[in-house]
Design a protein around this motif. Structure first.
Motif, PDB file in Angstrom:
ATOM      1  N   GLY A 130      25.717 -24.462  24.749  1.00 12.67           N
ATOM      2  CA  GLY A 130      24.902 -24.609  23.523  1.00 12.67           C
ATOM      3  C   GLY A 130      23.630 -24.527  23.532  1.00 12.67           C
ATOM      4  O   GLY A 130      23.031 -24.119  22.318  1.00 12.67           O
ATOM      5  N   VAL A 131      23.027 -24.588  24.596  1.00 13.00           N
ATOM      6  CA  VAL A 131      21.612 -24.373  24.821  1.00 13.00           C
ATOM      7  C   VAL A 131      21.315 -22.790  24.501  1.00 13.00           C
ATOM      8  O   VAL A 131      20.580 -22.252  23.689  1.00 13.00           O
ATOM      9  CB  VAL A 131      20.986 -24.958  26.073  1.00 13.00           C
ATOM     10  CG1 VAL A 131      19.617 -24.313  26.228  1.00 13.00           C
ATOM     11  CG2 VAL A 131      21.108 -26.361  26.324  1.00 13.00           C
ATOM     12  N   TYR A 132      22.254 -22.067  25.202  1.00 13.86           N
ATOM     13  CA  TYR A 132      22.137 -20.655  24.974  1.00 13.86           C
ATOM     14  C   TYR A 132      22.364 -19.977  23.744  1.00 13.86           C
ATOM     15  O   TYR A 132      21.821 -19.332  23.150  1.00 13.86           O
ATOM     16  CB  TYR A 132      23.282 -20.072  25.978  1.00 13.86           C
ATOM     17  CG  TYR A 132      23.259 -18.523  26.070  1.00 13.86           C
ATOM     18  CD1 TYR A 132      22.415 -17.877  26.908  1.00 13.86           C
ATOM     19  CD2 TYR A 132      24.121 -17.717  25.399  1.00 13.86           C
ATOM     20  CE1 TYR A 132      22.066 -16.382  26.978  1.00 13.86           C
ATOM     21  CE2 TYR A 132      23.918 -16.205  25.594  1.00 13.86           C
ATOM     22  CZ  TYR A 132      23.130 -15.748  26.424  1.00 13.86           C
ATOM     23  OH  TYR A 132      22.982 -14.578  26.610  1.00 13.86           O
ATOM     24  N   ARG A 133      23.436 -20.536  22.764  1.00 18.49           N
ATOM     25  CA  ARG A 133      23.661 -20.499  21.466  1.00 18.49           C
ATOM     26  C   ARG A 133      22.460 -20.816  20.481  1.00 18.49           C
ATOM     27  O   ARG A 133      22.146 -20.185  19.872  1.00 18.49           O
ATOM     28  CB  ARG A 133      24.995 -21.282  20.936  1.00 18.49           C
ATOM     29  CG  ARG A 133      25.312 -20.753  19.543  1.00 18.49           C
ATOM     30  CD  ARG A 133      26.466 -21.386  19.069  1.00 18.49           C
ATOM     31  NE  ARG A 133      27.722 -21.271  20.069  1.00 18.49           N
ATOM     32  CZ  ARG A 133      28.290 -22.262  20.787  1.00 18.49           C
ATOM     33  NH1 ARG A 133      27.909 -23.537  20.832  1.00 18.49           N
ATOM     34  NH2 ARG A 133      29.286 -21.900  21.594  1.00 18.49           N
TER      35      ARG A 133
ATOM     36  N   LEU B  65      14.758 -26.041  24.320  1.00 26.84           N
ATOM     37  CA  LEU B  65      14.900 -24.765  23.636  1.00 26.84           C
ATOM     38  C   LEU B  65      13.890 -23.811  24.147  1.00 26.84           C
ATOM     39  O   LEU B  65      14.366 -22.693  24.582  1.00 26.84           O
ATOM     40  CB  LEU B  65      14.936 -25.046  22.158  1.00 26.84           C
ATOM     41  CG  LEU B  65      14.958 -23.766  21.181  1.00 26.84           C
ATOM     42  CD1 LEU B  65      16.333 -23.160  21.370  1.00 26.84           C
ATOM     43  CD2 LEU B  65      14.604 -23.872  19.939  1.00 26.84           C
ATOM     44  N   ALA B  66      12.688 -24.345  24.532  1.00 23.67           N
ATOM     45  CA  ALA B  66      11.597 -23.585  24.935  1.00 23.67           C
ATOM     46  C   ALA B  66      11.908 -23.082  26.462  1.00 23.67           C
ATOM     47  O   ALA B  66      11.884 -22.116  26.885  1.00 23.67           O
ATOM     48  CB  ALA B  66      10.443 -24.400  24.875  1.00 23.67           C
ATOM     49  N   ALA B  67      12.431 -24.221  27.224  1.00 24.30           N
ATOM     50  CA  ALA B  67      13.092 -23.979  28.541  1.00 24.30           C
ATOM     51  C   ALA B  67      13.981 -22.732  28.556  1.00 24.30           C
ATOM     52  O   ALA B  67      14.189 -21.790  29.215  1.00 24.30           O
ATOM     53  CB  ALA B  67      13.301 -24.898  29.068  1.00 24.30           C
ATOM     54  N   GLY B  68      15.022 -23.040  27.557  1.00 20.22           N
ATOM     55  CA  GLY B  68      16.070 -21.993  27.399  1.00 20.22           C
ATOM     56  C   GLY B  68      15.507 -20.534  27.134  1.00 20.22           C
ATOM     57  O   GLY B  68      16.180 -19.708  27.978  1.00 20.22           O
ATOM     58  N   LEU B  69      14.605 -20.644  26.292  1.00 20.24           N
ATOM     59  CA  LEU B  69      14.131 -19.210  25.946  1.00 20.24           C
ATOM     60  C   LEU B  69      13.562 -18.565  27.215  1.00 20.24           C
ATOM     61  O   LEU B  69      13.696 -17.271  27.615  1.00 20.24           O
ATOM     62  CB  LEU B  69      12.935 -19.157  24.878  1.00 20.24           C
ATOM     63  CG  LEU B  69      13.359 -19.495  23.460  1.00 20.24           C
ATOM     64  CD1 LEU B  69      12.446 -20.007  22.739  1.00 20.24           C
ATOM     65  CD2 LEU B  69      13.947 -18.170  22.976  1.00 20.24           C
TER      66      LEU B  69
ATOM     67  N   HIS C 269      17.767 -19.171  17.475  1.00 17.19           N
ATOM     68  CA  HIS C 269      16.323 -19.189  17.191  1.00 17.19           C
ATOM     69  C   HIS C 269      15.752 -17.734  17.345  1.00 17.19           C
ATOM     70  O   HIS C 269      15.075 -17.363  16.402  1.00 17.19           O
ATOM     71  CB  HIS C 269      15.546 -19.703  18.400  1.00 17.19           C
ATOM     72  CG  HIS C 269      14.281 -19.908  18.332  1.00 17.19           C
ATOM     73  ND1 HIS C 269      13.399 -20.754  17.548  1.00 17.19           N
ATOM     74  CD2 HIS C 269      13.116 -19.330  19.185  1.00 17.19           C
ATOM     75  CE1 HIS C 269      12.195 -20.469  17.657  1.00 17.19           C
ATOM     76  NE2 HIS C 269      12.013 -19.727  18.726  1.00 17.19           N
ATOM     77  N   ILE C 270      16.130 -16.797  18.157  1.00 17.26           N
ATOM     78  CA  ILE C 270      15.623 -15.442  18.314  1.00 17.26           C
ATOM     79  C   ILE C 270      15.949 -14.803  17.239  1.00 17.26           C
ATOM     80  O   ILE C 270      15.149 -14.276  16.260  1.00 17.26           O
ATOM     81  CB  ILE C 270      15.998 -14.962  19.527  1.00 17.26           C
ATOM     82  CG1 ILE C 270      15.519 -15.226  20.777  1.00 17.26           C
ATOM     83  CG2 ILE C 270      15.863 -13.427  19.314  1.00 17.26           C
ATOM     84  CD1 ILE C 270      16.189 -14.997  22.199  1.00 17.26           C
ATOM     85  N   ALA C 271      17.377 -15.157  16.419  1.00 12.54           N
ATOM     86  CA  ALA C 271      17.997 -14.294  15.477  1.00 12.54           C
ATOM     87  C   ALA C 271      16.990 -14.654  14.266  1.00 12.54           C
ATOM     88  O   ALA C 271      16.759 -13.958  13.246  1.00 12.54           O
ATOM     89  CB  ALA C 271      19.374 -14.742  15.287  1.00 12.54           C
ATOM     90  N   GLY C 272      16.596 -16.084  14.043  1.00 11.57           N
ATOM     91  CA  GLY C 272      16.032 -16.564  13.015  1.00 11.57           C
ATOM     92  C   GLY C 272      14.363 -15.990  12.929  1.00 11.57           C
ATOM     93  O   GLY C 272      13.833 -15.701  11.926  1.00 11.57           O
ATOM     94  N   GLU C 273      13.910 -15.881  14.274  1.00  8.79           N
ATOM     95  CA  GLU C 273      12.794 -15.343  14.131  1.00  8.79           C
ATOM     96  C   GLU C 273      12.467 -13.818  13.925  1.00  8.79           C
ATOM     97  O   GLU C 273      11.451 -13.343  13.371  1.00  8.79           O
ATOM     98  CB  GLU C 273      12.113 -15.350  15.657  1.00  8.79           C
ATOM     99  CG  GLU C 273      11.800 -16.866  15.991  1.00  8.79           C
ATOM    100  CD  GLU C 273      10.387 -17.352  15.281  1.00  8.79           C
ATOM    101  OE1 GLU C 273       9.639 -16.732  15.406  1.00  8.79           O
ATOM    102  OE2 GLU C 273      10.724 -18.548  14.782  1.00  8.79           O
ATOM    103  N   MET C 274      13.683 -12.977  13.975  1.00  6.37           N
ATOM    104  CA  MET C 274      13.761 -11.577  13.701  1.00  6.37           C
ATOM    105  C   MET C 274      13.990 -11.347  12.469  1.00  6.37           C
ATOM    106  O   MET C 274      13.826 -10.207  11.921  1.00  6.37           O
ATOM    107  CB  MET C 274      14.909 -10.892  14.759  1.00  6.37           C
ATOM    108  CG  MET C 274      14.509 -11.102  16.098  1.00  6.37           C
ATOM    109  SD  MET C 274      13.243 -10.295  16.548  1.00  6.37           S
ATOM    110  CE  MET C 274      13.536  -8.552  16.320  1.00  6.37           C
ATOM    111  N   ALA C 275      14.872 -12.332  11.640  1.00  2.70           N
ATOM    112  CA  ALA C 275      15.333 -11.899  10.251  1.00  2.70           C
ATOM    113  C   ALA C 275      14.074 -11.457   9.463  1.00  2.70           C
ATOM    114  O   ALA C 275      14.398 -10.692   8.463  1.00  2.70           O
ATOM    115  CB  ALA C 275      15.724 -13.185   9.696  1.00  2.70           C
ATOM    116  N   PRO C 276      13.069 -12.035   9.447  1.00  5.59           N
ATOM    117  CA  PRO C 276      11.936 -11.626   8.424  1.00  5.59           C
ATOM    118  C   PRO C 276      11.490 -10.183   8.805  1.00  5.59           C
ATOM    119  O   PRO C 276      10.863  -9.439   7.747  1.00  5.59           O
ATOM    120  CB  PRO C 276      10.664 -12.677   8.683  1.00  5.59           C
ATOM    121  CG  PRO C 276      11.159 -14.032   9.203  1.00  5.59           C
ATOM    122  CD  PRO C 276      12.629 -13.180  10.108  1.00  5.59           C
TER     123      PRO C 276
END
Length: 76
Positions: free
Chosen positions: A59-62, A19-23, A67-74
């Protein structure tokens, strides 16, 4: 070593590395500019870990997008 509900902590670690590598890679090169070989090398894992954990590059991209959406939600 205790494994919560039968989960292997090494498996979780591999997933997090991918996931980190994908980011990093998708952020710099976009979806089409990244290969599974690049993802595996950046994460320091075997290429076969990608389909095992994510089903493939998409799947990695998704997972990265979620992950990004979850970080932005707050923030929103």
């Amino acid at each position: 070593m205790s494994m919560e509900a039968g989960r292997d902590p090494r498996s979780d670690e591999t997933r997090e590395k991918l996931l980190a590598a994908g980011l990093e890679l998708f952020g710099h090169h976009g979806y089409d500019g990244v290969t599974t070989r690049m993802l595996a090398r950046a994460a320091g894992v075997n290429q076969s870990a990608i389909p095992y954990h994510f089903g493939g590059k998409e799947g990695v991209y998704r997972a990265v997008a979620e992950h990004i959406a979850g970080e932005m939600a707050p923030i929103v």
